[in-house]
Structures are given as structure tokens and as C-alpha cells.
Design a protein around this motif. Structure first.
Motif, short mmCIF file in Angstrom:
data_model
loop_
_atom_site.label_atom_id
_atom_site.label_comp_id
_atom_site.label_asym_id
_atom_site.label_seq_id
_atom_site.Cartn_x
_atom_site.Cartn_y
_atom_site.Cartn_z
N PRO A 140 0.81 -1.22 0.00
CA PRO A 140 0.00 0.00 0.00
C PRO A 140 0.85 1.28 0.00
O PRO A 140 0.48 2.26 -0.62
CB PRO A 140 -0.82 -0.11 1.29
CG PRO A 140 -0.91 -1.58 1.56
CD PRO A 140 0.40 -2.15 1.07
N GLY A 141 2.00 1.27 0.66
CA GLY A 141 2.87 2.45 0.69
C GLY A 141 3.39 2.83 -0.69
O GLY A 141 3.58 4.01 -0.98
N ASP A 142 3.58 1.82 -1.56
CA ASP A 142 4.00 2.11 -2.93
C ASP A 142 2.88 2.84 -3.67
O ASP A 142 3.13 3.81 -4.40
CB ASP A 142 4.32 0.81 -3.68
CG ASP A 142 5.45 0.02 -3.06
OD1 ASP A 142 6.44 0.63 -2.60
OD2 ASP A 142 5.36 -1.23 -3.05
N MET A 143 1.65 2.37 -3.45
CA MET A 143 0.50 2.99 -4.12
C MET A 143 0.31 4.43 -3.62
O MET A 143 0.05 5.34 -4.40
CB MET A 143 -0.78 2.18 -3.86
CG MET A 143 -0.76 0.74 -4.37
SD MET A 143 -0.48 0.58 -6.15
CE MET A 143 1.29 0.40 -6.24
N GLU A 144 0.48 4.62 -2.32
CA GLU A 144 0.33 5.96 -1.74
C GLU A 144 1.42 6.91 -2.26
O GLU A 144 1.13 8.07 -2.59
CB GLU A 144 0.37 5.90 -0.22
CG GLU A 144 0.11 7.24 0.42
CD GLU A 144 0.09 7.22 1.93
OE1 GLU A 144 0.33 8.29 2.54
OE2 GLU A 144 -0.16 6.15 2.53
N ALA A 145 2.64 6.44 -2.37
CA ALA A 145 3.72 7.28 -2.88
C ALA A 145 3.41 7.72 -4.31
O ALA A 145 3.59 8.89 -4.66
CB ALA A 145 5.06 6.54 -2.83
N GLY A 146 2.94 6.79 -5.13
CA GLY A 146 2.57 7.14 -6.50
C GLY A 146 1.47 8.17 -6.53
O GLY A 146 1.57 9.19 -7.23
N GLU A 147 0.43 7.93 -5.75
CA GLU A 147 -0.71 8.86 -5.70
C GLU A 147 -0.26 10.25 -5.27
O GLU A 147 -0.64 11.25 -5.88
CB GLU A 147 -1.77 8.31 -4.74
CG GLU A 147 -3.01 9.18 -4.64
CD GLU A 147 -4.03 8.61 -3.67
OE1 GLU A 147 -4.71 9.41 -3.01
OE2 GLU A 147 -4.14 7.37 -3.56
N ARG A 148 0.57 10.31 -4.25
CA ARG A 148 1.03 11.61 -3.74
C ARG A 148 1.95 12.33 -4.73
O ARG A 148 2.09 13.54 -4.67
CB ARG A 148 1.71 11.41 -2.39
CG ARG A 148 0.70 11.02 -1.30
CD ARG A 148 1.34 10.63 0.00
NE ARG A 148 2.05 11.73 0.62
CZ ARG A 148 2.83 11.60 1.67
NH1 ARG A 148 3.00 10.40 2.23
NH2 ARG A 148 3.45 12.63 2.18
N ALA A 149 2.55 11.57 -5.65
CA ALA A 149 3.39 12.18 -6.69
C ALA A 149 2.59 12.46 -7.96
O ALA A 149 3.14 12.95 -8.95
CB ALA A 149 4.56 11.26 -7.01
#
Length: 172
Positions: A140-149
Motif C-alpha cells: 500500500p505504501g507504494d500505491m500511496e507514494a505514487g498517488e502523492r506524486a
């Protein structure tokens, strides 16, 4: 003459490009995920940037060094070159809130996913077409990093990475 923006394939490393038994830092322990090398080469051939963005808290925890991370990435690059693939740049975060080595201790490291720092650095370093880019991770942290970028995320849950990404492969 500046390079034209291209879409980027942002790839988490452990669990996406290689099997993740925990804290992989030696080539002899590295095992490619099926289809990973082929996926990288296919996106290269289509004109995409390909970046690795990986948390490497094992450095801060004292399990291995940054030199070990760089050496492993060099070996990955050599292995990819054998089939005509390449990683345009590797970004890694050795920091962790509970790092044993205080050099790497930070309460909320800006580059440590789920923070978007590594993706934002790549976008600052390279002409990235953010709207067409993809972040592939297994957490999930990978998905959140992408979303935040501002990058669309795809959660990889195992199997063949090339098969997983084949529907995303479009010319840059």
C-alpha cells in the motif's frame, strides 16, 4: 536540446523486480520475478523511462551498506543489459525512523515510501510525462507514494510481471 517528456515506469524493487525474502542485498540472494527483465526491456523499447524506487531501511538498520545497494543495482543493470534492458536511474532510501545508525534516522524520511520523495526526485531529474506514468509496487505504501506524486499506481500481487504490465505497454 532538452529531451522531450516521456512516460515513466516507476518500479518498486523487492517484491516487484525480485523475490522478497527480506533485506536482499547480495547478488547471490537475488532472484528475478518471472517476466521482470522482459517487462523492463519492453518498456525501454517502447520509449519509456524506467526507474527503480526502493526503500532500503536495511542500510539504516545496519544490515548492509549503501555500497552493497549500489553493487546490487550495478549487477541488476548488467543482467538487464544481457537482454537489451536498462534502468534509467535507481533511487533508494536508506533512512528509517528507527534506524540503528543515527545518520539514517529520521522521524518521517521524505524519500521513504509512502512519502513521494524518490518519485519527485526522478521527475526533477528527468523529463517525465507524469499523466502517462505508472508506479508499480506490491505494498500500500507504494500505491500511496505514487498517488502523492500524481502517478497512477498498479498493485502487483505476484506472478509474471510482463504479463501483468502487458496491457499498459504503449509507445511513448
Amino acid at each position: 536540446m532538452p529531451l522531450a517528456p516521456r512516460p515513466a515506469l516507476f518500479l518498486d524493487r523487492d517484491g516487484v523486480l525480485n523475490e522478497d525474502p527480506g533485506y536482499v542485498h547480495r547478488w547471490e540472494d537475488f532472484r528475478w520475478i518471472p517476466g521482470a527483465r522482459e517487462a523492463v526491456a519492453a518498456f525501454n523499447a517502447a520509449g519509456w523511462w524506467v526507474f527503480v524506487v526502493t526503500n532500503q531501511s536495511g542500510v539504516g538498520r545496519g544490515y548492509y551498506t549503501e555500497a552493497d545497494v549500489v553493487a546490487l543495482h550495478d549487477q541488476m543493470s548488467r543482467s538487464l543489459a544481457e537482454i537489451g534492458g536498462r534502468i534509467d536511474a535507481y533511487y533508494y532510501c536508506p533512512h528509517h525512523p528507527e534506524a540503528a545508525d543515527e545518520t539514517y534516522r529520521h522521524p518521517d524520511p521524505p524519500d521513504r515510501k509512502p512519502n513521494p520523495g524518490m518519485l519527485l526526485k526522478a521527475m526533477a531529474d528527468w523529463p517525465v510525462d507524469v499523466a502517462r506514468s505508472i508506479m508499480v509496487g506490491d505494498k500500500p505504501g507504494d500505491m500511496e507514494a505514487g498517488e502523492r506524486a500524481g502517478v497512477r499506481g498498479l498493485k502487483f500481487e505476484g506472478g509474471d510481471l510482463m504479463a501483468f504490465l502487458s496491457g499498459e505497454l504503449t509507445p511513448a
